[in-house]
Design an enzyme around this catalytic site. Structure first.
Site, PDB file in Angstrom:
ATOM      1  CG  ASP A   1     -34.722  -9.269  17.434  1.00 24.19           C
ATOM      2  OD1 ASP A   1     -33.455  -8.729  16.810  1.00 24.19           O
ATOM      3  OD2 ASP A   1     -35.950  -9.334  17.256  1.00 24.19           O
ATOM      4  CG  PHE A   2     -30.264  -5.134  15.879  1.00 21.70           C
ATOM      5  CD1 PHE A   2     -29.839  -5.660  15.488  1.00 21.70           C
ATOM      6  CD2 PHE A   2     -30.519  -3.526  15.771  1.00 21.70           C
ATOM      7  CE1 PHE A   2     -27.842  -4.630  14.583  1.00 21.70           C
ATOM      8  CE2 PHE A   2     -29.150  -3.278  15.608  1.00 21.70           C
ATOM      9  CZ  PHE A   2     -28.240  -3.927  14.522  1.00 21.70           C
TER      10      PHE A   2
END
Ligand code: BGC
Length: 743
Positions: A268-269
């Site tokens: 994820d980011f």
């Protein structure tokens, strides 16, 4: 052998060969480049990005949807880099692109996989016309906590419903073949357990025992992997002490070894670097080591891999064979997408945006997503013939942006048909519509315009209130601890009520709200979620009976927040509640001896039942289920049976009902839920008609992960219910028996 199978195998072999050849030609820096996804701007290609692209140090870009820029990025990657490897262009296409479908939780309320598939297809086409070839959807986190802002992005609380809908969306995005025009790679997220965050606070810790993890949270992921989802996103969250981004158990053991997943996993980011913030690693280098070791193929928007992987390889702490494997996973998806054959996008190859078919799909989805929670004395549907005037009141009546919901980067509010517009379009000049917004936002506590709203309510035949939450109150990092209607909305309802006319409330919201304090104050409630671009038209058609509501709750609606987590497929416990024996707080004797005799699993102030159960939703028709039967009473493991019931529409209009099948395994080697959804069907029944609804059950549908975390179907007694919600009471039983030896 089947021809298409032979072709498929040949194609797979060709791809594997090309991967091998390409990886063989790549330098270490180029390999690490493929594992790097960067976030770029939409209006230009910055010089440093050009340099990085030319040297093969970027494998994917996110958040660029300007097709000219996308094509330029692809051109640099393909024509100016040594190996000419095309880019993955990622975007959160969560519930639409320009044309916005209802939020995923609303789409889940349709219980209509075909519709979700179709919606995803339109979204994929719109996104692909902008050069996007990869979406970060569907989100298939099981969500049992309406405080969690991201419940809006989910399909609710049930593993079976979530699996069916997740698979449908994957198929819509990816089409039959990833390389066909308009297909984009899907991404099942967030692997795994993210929806179980403590107290519904986004990103908070999750602790999920393996039994629960496998029987509930992993099931939809398994289903999408089996359906060929191209990518998986690792969750931000810490699962049982190990953040998913560093979890070898999840990424290697479960995903690769057990499920044979051959796409790739994206972090994820910036979640690799966050391993340090979690307190798992001392620095980014260690974080890169742990993520690579776990099997995170691509890093989203961080620099741990680009800055540290090469030295980790040089130091012998990361085997180049592991890197080759991860790079191969990424290239496989690029080959499957056909990007090496044609990386460019020509918007004129796609339907124009917006297009009428996509709008129609958005309207159908909105129509089917609305759940009617209450309809006293059949106040709905309204009829233009019987009305001279109506008051339309509330902050969400005319809110083109808010009705779109969370995650609508590319949604165009100018396309929205608002509820006010929908009502106007429906009644034309026949009915006088008086609109009073009453509150600037749903959160406002200013009651200055309430008098005007009350006057409108007094001077018209009835009021329709459009209330709920703006989109900003749900979504990532937008959780709430109090999920009552915010601001002064409850007071507004009470004041309007006093006008003495009928009050219809339409709620637009990104989560199930607690409605206990308003449910008795109003005559009818339509729960419309954030219904998307065509929400207003759909809601008006339902209010005026052009169609009957057919949505059913994909998540339980609690009476009060203290009941959370609350979900229908709970365990029985050793002391299950018996409604007639519950003692509520007001009835407790002043002094009573301490005893555990006659005590049950419930709350003294809330009982144990929700306000509205999972699967619930009313219709303008009157449905009745009768005569449940199973085709056989005993079924051998490996065989199947059918369970059927008669469904009659005793109402005056034909309508769609979502018939639901629930099962309980009465005795098993680990405790099993009191009910589990095993099938559902949307069926249309004419007024006065009786139809038979039939569900096929394979014994493998009854399998669960047992004491040793292996999937097992155990012989024994099973109870089944068919009905219109998880509270269905029409039941039967059957027996699963072990196959006879030698049979
Ligand atoms: C979210 C993901 C999303 C990603 C890219 C993250 O913050 O958790 O679901 O896909 O951002 O926008």
């Amino acid at each position: 052998m089947n021809v298409s199978l032979t072709e498929k195998t040949a194609k797979t072999l060709r791809i594997e060969q090309r991967i091998g050849e390409l990886v063989g030609e790549m330098t270490v820096a180029e390999k690490i480049g493929q594992m790097n996804q960067v976030c770029l701007v939409d209006h230009a290609v910055p010089e440093d990005a050009r340099v990085a692209l030319r040297s093969g140090r970027i494998g994917s870009v996110l958040n660029v949807v300007n097709v000219e820029i996308v094509n330029e990025l692809q051109r640099i990657a393909v024509e100016e880099s040594r190996l000419g490897i095309p880019l993955l262009i990622g975007r959160d296409v969560i519930h639409g692109f320009q044309t916005v479908m209802p939020i995923p939780l609303g789409q889940a309320a349709t219980w209509n996989p075909t519709l979700l598939k179709e919606g995803a297809r339109f979204s994929a086409q719109e996104a692909a016309a902008s050069g996007v070839n990869w979406t970060f959807a569907p989100m298939i986190d099981i969500s049992r906590d309406p405080r969690w802002g991201r419940i809006a992005e989910s399909f609710g609380e049930d593993p079976h419903l979530t699996s069916e809908l997740g698979v449908a969306m994957v198929r819509g995005f990816q089409g039959d073949d990833l390389s066909t025009r308009g297909s984009i790679a899907a991404c099942a997220k967030h692997f795994a357990g993210y929806g179980d965050c403590e107290s519904g606070r986004d990103y908070a810790t999750t602790n999920i025992p393996e039994n629960e993890l496998r029987n509930v949270h992993l099931r939809p992921f398994r289903a999408t992997v089996d359906a060929g989802v191209a990518t998986i996103m690792a969750s931000f969250s810490d699962l049982n002490g190990i953040p998913a981004t560093a979890s070898e158990f999840l990424m290697r053991q479960v995903l690769r070894d057990e499920w044979q997943f051959d796409g790739f996993v994206v972090s994820d980011f910036d979640s690799i670097s966050q391993l340090c913030v979690h307190g798992l690693t001392e620095n980014d280098k260690d974080a890169a080591l742990q993520a690579v070791t776990a099997g995170i193929d691509m890093e989203m928007a961080g620099a741990c891999y680009t800055e540290h992987l090469e030295s980790l390889i040089d130091e012998g702490r990361v085997d180049i064979g592991v890197v080759d494997e991860l790079v191969g996973n990424i290239l496989r998806v690029k080959f499957r997408l056909g990007l090496f054959e044609d990386p460019y996008t020509n918007p004129s190859d796609f339907p124009s945006k917006p297009n009428a078919d996509a709008m129609r799909a958005a309207k159908t989805a909105a129509l089917q997503s609305v759940v009617m929670l209450k309809n006293d004395h059949d106040v709905l549907p309204l009829s233009c013939g019987n009305l001279r005037s109506i008051a339309v009141i509330g902050p969400l009546a005319d809110a083109p942006y808010e009705q779109l919901g969370t995650w609508i980067f590319d949604g165009d509010p100018a396309l929205s048909i608002t509820c006010l517009q929908g009502v106007h379009d429906m009644v034309g000049d026949a009915v006088d519509v008086r609109f009073v917004r009453a509150m600037d936002t749903s959160r406002s506590r200013d009651t200055a315009s309430f008098d005007e709203a009350v006057r409108a309510a007094q001077e018209t035949d009835l009021s329709i209130l459009f209330l709920g939450e703006e989109s900003i109150l749900t979504g990532e990092a937008h959780s709430r601890a109090d999920i009552d209607l915010p601001g002064a909305q409850v007071e507004l309802i009470r004041r309007i009520r006093k006008a003495g006319k009928k009050v219809i409330v339409v709620i637009l919201a990104g989560r199930p709200l607690t409605l206990t304090n308003i449910v008795d104050e109003v005559d009818a409630i339509l729960y419309a979620w954030h219904p998307g671009t065509m929400g207003g038209t759909a809601i008006a058609e339902l209010l005026f009976g052009i169609e009957s509501p057919s949505g059913k709750l994909p998540a339980t609606m609690p009476r009060m927040v203290g009941q959370i987590p609350i979900y229908y497929n709970q365990k029985n416990t050793g002391k299950p509640p018996r409604p007639h024996e519950l003692v509520f707080i007001d009835d407790i004797a002043e002094q009573a001896p301490q005893t555990s005799f006659g005590m049950f699993a419930f709350h003294l102030d809330a009982g144990f039942s929700p306000l509205f159960p999972f699967g619930y939703g009313l219709s303008y028709a009157k449905f009745e289920y009768k005569n449940i039967r199973t085709s056989i009473h005993e079924v051998e493991i490996g065989d199947k049976l059918t369970v059927s019931a008669e469904l009659t529409n005793n109402g005056e209009v034909g309508a769609v009902e979502v018939a639901q099948l629930y099962v309980r395994d009465l005795v098993a080697s680990v405790t099993r839920p009191v009910r589990e959804l095993k099938g559902f069907k949307r069926v249309y029944v004419e007024s006065g008609q009786t139809i038979t609804v039939e569900f096929e059950l394979q014994t493998s549908d009854l399998a669960f992960y047992g004491r040793d975390y292996k999937l097992v179907t155990e012989p024994g007694e099973f109870r089944v219910w068919i009905g219109g919600s998880s509270y269905a009471d029409l039941q039967s039983e059957f027996q699963v028996i072990a196959r006879q030896r030698g049979a």
